[in-house]
Design a protein around this motif. Structure first.
Motif, PDB file in Angstrom:
ATOM      1  N   VAL A   1      12.670  28.426  39.125  1.00  0.00           N
ATOM      2  CA  VAL A   1      13.994  29.031  39.280  1.00  0.00           C
ATOM      3  C   VAL A   1      13.854  30.447  39.827  1.00  0.00           C
ATOM      4  CG1 VAL A   1      16.077  29.801  38.089  1.00  0.00           C
ATOM      5  CG2 VAL A   1      15.000  27.635  37.426  1.00  0.00           C
ATOM      6  N   ARG A   2      14.560  30.706  40.920  1.00  0.00           N
ATOM      7  CA  ARG A   2      14.507  32.034  41.544  1.00  0.00           C
ATOM      8  C   ARG A   2      15.704  32.892  41.140  1.00  0.00           C
ATOM      9  NH1 ARG A   2      13.407  36.284  42.470  1.00  0.00           N
ATOM     10  NH2 ARG A   2      12.910  37.366  44.399  1.00  0.00           N
ATOM     11  N   TYR A   3      16.863  32.225  40.961  1.00  0.00           N
ATOM     12  CA  TYR A   3      18.090  32.951  40.618  1.00  0.00           C
ATOM     13  C   TYR A   3      18.857  32.202  39.549  1.00  0.00           C
ATOM     14  CZ  TYR A   3      17.031  35.081  45.117  1.00  0.00           C
ATOM     15  OH  TYR A   3      16.386  35.697  46.141  1.00  0.00           O
ATOM     16  N   VAL A   4      19.394  32.953  38.600  1.00  0.00           N
ATOM     17  CA  VAL A   4      20.330  32.410  37.617  1.00  0.00           C
ATOM     18  C   VAL A   4      21.696  33.020  37.907  1.00  0.00           C
ATOM     19  CG1 VAL A   4      20.982  32.271  35.182  1.00  0.00           C
ATOM     20  CG2 VAL A   4      18.559  32.127  35.850  1.00  0.00           C
ATOM     21  N   ALA A   5      22.723  32.174  37.975  1.00  0.00           N
ATOM     22  CA  ALA A   5      24.099  32.653  38.127  1.00  0.00           C
ATOM     23  C   ALA A   5      24.903  32.079  36.979  1.00  0.00           C
ATOM     24  CB  ALA A   5      24.682  32.208  39.465  1.00  0.00           C
ATOM     25  N   ALA A   6      25.409  32.934  36.102  1.00  0.00           N
ATOM     26  CA  ALA A   6      26.054  32.447  34.883  1.00  0.00           C
ATOM     27  C   ALA A   6      27.309  33.246  34.584  1.00  0.00           C
ATOM     28  CB  ALA A   6      25.083  32.539  33.711  1.00  0.00           C
ATOM     29  N   THR A   7      28.227  32.588  33.875  1.00  0.00           N
ATOM     30  CA  THR A   7      29.457  33.254  33.458  1.00  0.00           C
ATOM     31  C   THR A   7      29.255  33.978  32.137  1.00  0.00           C
ATOM     32  OG1 THR A   7      31.826  32.931  33.082  1.00  0.00           O
ATOM     33  CG2 THR A   7      30.370  31.238  32.217  1.00  0.00           C
ATOM     34  N   HIS A   8      29.909  35.104  31.997  1.00  0.00           N
ATOM     35  CA  HIS A   8      29.837  35.862  30.749  1.00  0.00           C
ATOM     36  C   HIS A   8      30.710  35.222  29.682  1.00  0.00           C
ATOM     37  CE1 HIS A   8      29.815  40.169  28.819  1.00  0.00           C
ATOM     38  NE2 HIS A   8      29.213  39.268  28.072  1.00  0.00           N
ATOM     39  N   ALA A   9      31.881  34.711  30.080  1.00  0.00           N
ATOM     40  CA  ALA A   9      32.775  34.040  29.140  1.00  0.00           C
ATOM     41  C   ALA A   9      33.462  32.886  29.836  1.00  0.00           C
ATOM     42  CB  ALA A   9      33.814  35.013  28.589  1.00  0.00           C
ATOM     43  N   SER A  10      33.598  31.776  29.130  1.00  0.00           N
ATOM     44  CA  SER A  10      34.288  30.617  29.692  1.00  0.00           C
ATOM     45  C   SER A  10      35.756  30.938  29.916  1.00  0.00           C
ATOM     46  CB  SER A  10      34.173  29.425  28.735  1.00  0.00           C
ATOM     47  OG  SER A  10      35.070  28.399  29.100  1.00  0.00           O
ATOM     48  N   ASN A  11      36.246  30.639  31.109  1.00  0.00           N
ATOM     49  CA  ASN A  11      37.668  30.837  31.369  1.00  0.00           C
ATOM     50  C   ASN A  11      38.518  29.758  30.710  1.00  0.00           C
ATOM     51  OD1 ASN A  11      36.793  28.824  33.348  1.00  0.00           O
ATOM     52  ND2 ASN A  11      38.803  29.099  34.291  1.00  0.00           N
ATOM     53  N   LEU A  12      37.879  28.704  30.181  1.00  0.00           N
ATOM     54  CA  LEU A  12      38.604  27.623  29.520  1.00  0.00           C
ATOM     55  C   LEU A  12      38.721  27.851  28.014  1.00  0.00           C
ATOM     56  CD1 LEU A  12      39.945  24.861  29.367  1.00  0.00           C
ATOM     57  CD2 LEU A  12      37.656  23.821  29.403  1.00  0.00           C
ATOM     58  N   THR A  13      37.627  28.208  27.366  1.00  0.00           N
ATOM     59  CA  THR A  13      37.625  28.327  25.900  1.00  0.00           C
ATOM     60  C   THR A  13      37.606  29.763  25.400  1.00  0.00           C
ATOM     61  OG1 THR A  13      35.217  28.298  25.721  1.00  0.00           O
ATOM     62  CG2 THR A  13      36.352  26.151  25.747  1.00  0.00           C
ATOM     63  N   GLY A  14      37.231  30.706  26.255  1.00  0.00           N
ATOM     64  CA  GLY A  14      37.097  32.094  25.826  1.00  0.00           C
ATOM     65  C   GLY A  14      35.778  32.413  25.157  1.00  0.00           C
TER      66      GLY A  14
ATOM     67  N   VAL B   1      42.996  30.685  24.062  1.00  0.00           N
ATOM     68  CA  VAL B   1      43.051  29.513  23.192  1.00  0.00           C
ATOM     69  C   VAL B   1      43.476  28.336  24.065  1.00  0.00           C
ATOM     70  CG1 VAL B   1      44.134  28.403  21.208  1.00  0.00           C
ATOM     71  CG2 VAL B   1      43.658  30.870  21.154  1.00  0.00           C
ATOM     72  N   ALA B   2      42.590  27.356  24.209  1.00  0.00           N
ATOM     73  CA  ALA B   2      42.890  26.158  24.995  1.00  0.00           C
ATOM     74  C   ALA B   2      43.087  24.993  24.047  1.00  0.00           C
ATOM     75  CB  ALA B   2      41.767  25.863  25.985  1.00  0.00           C
ATOM     76  N   VAL B   3      44.129  24.189  24.306  1.00  0.00           N
ATOM     77  CA  VAL B   3      44.458  23.102  23.392  1.00  0.00           C
ATOM     78  C   VAL B   3      44.509  21.762  24.114  1.00  0.00           C
ATOM     79  CG1 VAL B   3      45.755  24.675  21.907  1.00  0.00           C
ATOM     80  CG2 VAL B   3      46.975  23.345  23.648  1.00  0.00           C
ATOM     81  N   ASP B   4      44.149  20.745  23.362  1.00  0.00           N
ATOM     82  CA  ASP B   4      44.204  19.364  23.809  1.00  0.00           C
ATOM     83  C   ASP B   4      45.039  18.599  22.789  1.00  0.00           C
ATOM     84  OD1 ASP B   4      43.583  16.795  24.876  1.00  0.00           O
ATOM     85  OD2 ASP B   4      41.895  16.631  23.484  1.00  0.00           O
TER      86      ASP B   4
END
Length: 385
Positions: A142-155, A311-314
Motif C-alpha cells: 500500500v502506497r497511499y491510504v485515503a480515509a474518512t474522519h467521520a462517516s457521513n451516514l452514522t456520524g 443520527v441515521a434511522v432505518d
C-alpha cells in the motif's frame, strides 16, 4: 407558510452566522482579482484570501498558511490529492466508510491507471475492522491510504491518528477526508499525522458553497490537477509548483473565501469544543427519543472514538424516501433520505436496498426543534407502518 426545521447539516449548513453573508456581499462590491494587480481592489481580495488561509491553517492545525490550497469543495480537494500523488500501478487503501468523493477517484485510478484498490471493512455497529486494516497494510504494497474522519451516514468518528500511524509504519502516506469534521470537532492535521487533509467550507465551517481545499504537509509535492493562469511566472510553460498557488489555477473564489473566513472566525470566537458539546447534547436527546419508537433502528453511532451531530434511522418495512417525504411534507422537517453517496457503508449496515433517513444537527438548532423532530418522526413512522 410553515417554518422549516433544518436537520440536513451534514449535507450543507443552511443557517450561517450573519457575518458570512456580510463578508460575501462586501467582497462582491469591493474585490478585484487576486494576484492580478497592485491596485486597491486587487490587494483587498488578496488580503481576504490570505486571511482565509491563515484562519483555516490555524483551525485545522496545518503547518502554515502556505500549506493551504483552496478548491471548490472536499470532492475537488480529494481528486487533487489522489490524482496528484498516485502513480500508475500503485496500491491504495480506503475503508467501507468512505464517501463517493473518495471511492470514485480511487476506482478511476484503478480503471485508467491500473492501480489496485483495497477496502478495509466496517463492522455492523459502524466501527472500523482495525485488524483487517492493519493486515492490508502489513502486506507491504500500500502506497497511499485515503480515509474518512467521520462517516457521513452514522456520524461515527474514527481513530485516524491510529490509522495514520499504522499507515506510516508500513510506508504509506495518509490522506484524510475531513468533510464531516472540519469545524465540527477539535482536530489538528499535525497531531493526527495526516499528510494531506481535505475539507469543505459549506458544512461545519459555515462557509458558502463553492469553498473548500486541502492542507498539504510541507514535505509533499502534489502534482496540479489543473494548469493555467497563476498571476506569477507568466512566461513559464508549466504551472508553478510552489504552494499554495501550485494547486490553484485561475482566479480563486475570493468572495466565497471571505465568507469562509467569517465562518471560521465565528467558530474561533465560540470555540470548537463548545460547538461540539452543544451539538452532541442535541444529538443525544434526539437519539434517545428516536430509539423509543417501535420498529425504528438507529444506525451506528457508537462504533468509533466519538461522533458528529448525525443520527441515521432505518424503519422496518418503510422505504427511506417515503419517510423523508412525509417528514418534509407534513412537518417541514428537512432531512436526507437515500444512499448518502456512501454505498459501501450502507452495504455494511444492511440498508443497501432502501437506504436510511439521516438527521444532522447544527450549532444553530434548538432543543425545541429537537422535540418537534422526535414527535414528527414518531408520527410519520406510525402513519407509514
Amino acid at each position: 407558510m410553515r417554518t422549516l426545521i433544518y436537520f440536513d447539516n451534514a449535507a450543507t449548513t443552511m443557517q450561517k452566522p450573519p457575518a458570512v453573508a456580510d463578508a460575501v456581499v462586501c467582497g462582491m462590491q469591493t474585490f478585484g482579482g487576486v494576484g492580478r494587480g497592485v491596485h486597491p481592489a486587487s490587494l483587498a481580495a488578496g488580503r481576504a484570501v490570505f486571511d482565509a488561509r491563515r484562519q483555516v491553517a490555524n483551525l485545522l492545525g496545518a503547518s502554515s498558511a502556505s500549506c493551504v490550497s483552496f478548491a471548490l469543495n472536499a470532492t475537488m480537494a480529494l481528486n487533487i490529492a489522489l490524482q496528484g500523488l498516485a502513480e500508475p500501478g500503485c496500491t491504495l487503501l480506503t475503508t467501507a466508510a468512505s464517501h463517493n468523493s473518495v471511492l470514485r477517484p480511487l476506482f478511476r485510478l484503478r480503471d485508467e491507471q491500473g492501480c489496485a484498490v483495497k477496502i478495509a471493512p466496517i463492522n455492523p455497529d459502524g466501527s472500523l475492522d482495525f485488524g483487517a486494516y492493519e493486515r492490508m497494510l502489513a502486506e507491504g504494497v500500500v502506497r497511499y491510504v485515503a480515509a474518512t474522519h467521520a462517516s457521513n451516514l452514522t456520524g461515527d468518528v474514527y481513530d485516524v491518528a491510529r490509522m495514520a500511524r499504522l499507515a506510516h509504519d508500513y510506508g504509506a502516506l495518509f490522506i484524510l477526508d475531513a468533510a464531516q469534521t472540519a469545524g465540527a470537532i477539535p482536530l489538528s492535521q499535525k497531531e493526527m499525522g495526516a499528510d494531506v487533509l481535505c475539507f469543505t467550507g459549506h458544512k461545519s465551517l459555515f462557509g458558502p458553497q463553492g469553498t473548500g481545499g486541502l492542507c498539504v504537509a510541507p514535505h509533499l509535492e502534489v502534482r496540479p490537477l489543473l494548469e493555467g493562469g497563476s498571476g506569477t511566472h507568466t512566461y513559464d510553460e508549466r504551472h508553478p509548483l510552489f504552494m499554495p498557488e501550485a494547486l490553484e489555477a485561475g482566479t480563486v473564489n475570493a468572495h466565497g473565501l471571505a465568507g469562509l473566513a467569517a465562518g471560521v472566525g465565528f467558530i474561533e470566537e465560540e470555540g470548537v469544543a463548545v460547538i461540539h458539546e452543544k451539538v452532541l447534547k442535541l444529538t443525544s436527546t434526539f437519539e434517545e427519543g428516536a430509539q423509543s419508537i417501535e420498529g425504528l433502528r438507529v444506525l451506528g453511532g457508537h462504533g468509533g472514538i466519538g461522533r458528529t451531530g448525525v443520527v441515521a434511522v432505518d424503519v422496518e418495512g418503510v422505504d427511506s424516501a417515503l419517510l423523508g417525504d412525509a417528514l418534509a411534507r407534513d412537518f417541514g422537517i428537512c432531512t436526507r433520505a437515500g444512499a448518502h453517496c456512501a454505498p459501501l457503508m450502507h452495504r455494511s449496515l444492511g440498508t443497501e436496498d432502501k437506504g436510511a433517513v439521516r438527521f444532522s444537527f447544527s450549532y444553530f438548532n434548538t432543543e425545541e426543534e429537537i422535540e418537534k423532530g422526535i414527535y414528527a418522526l414518531e408520527e410519520s413512522v406510525k402513519a407509514l407502518r
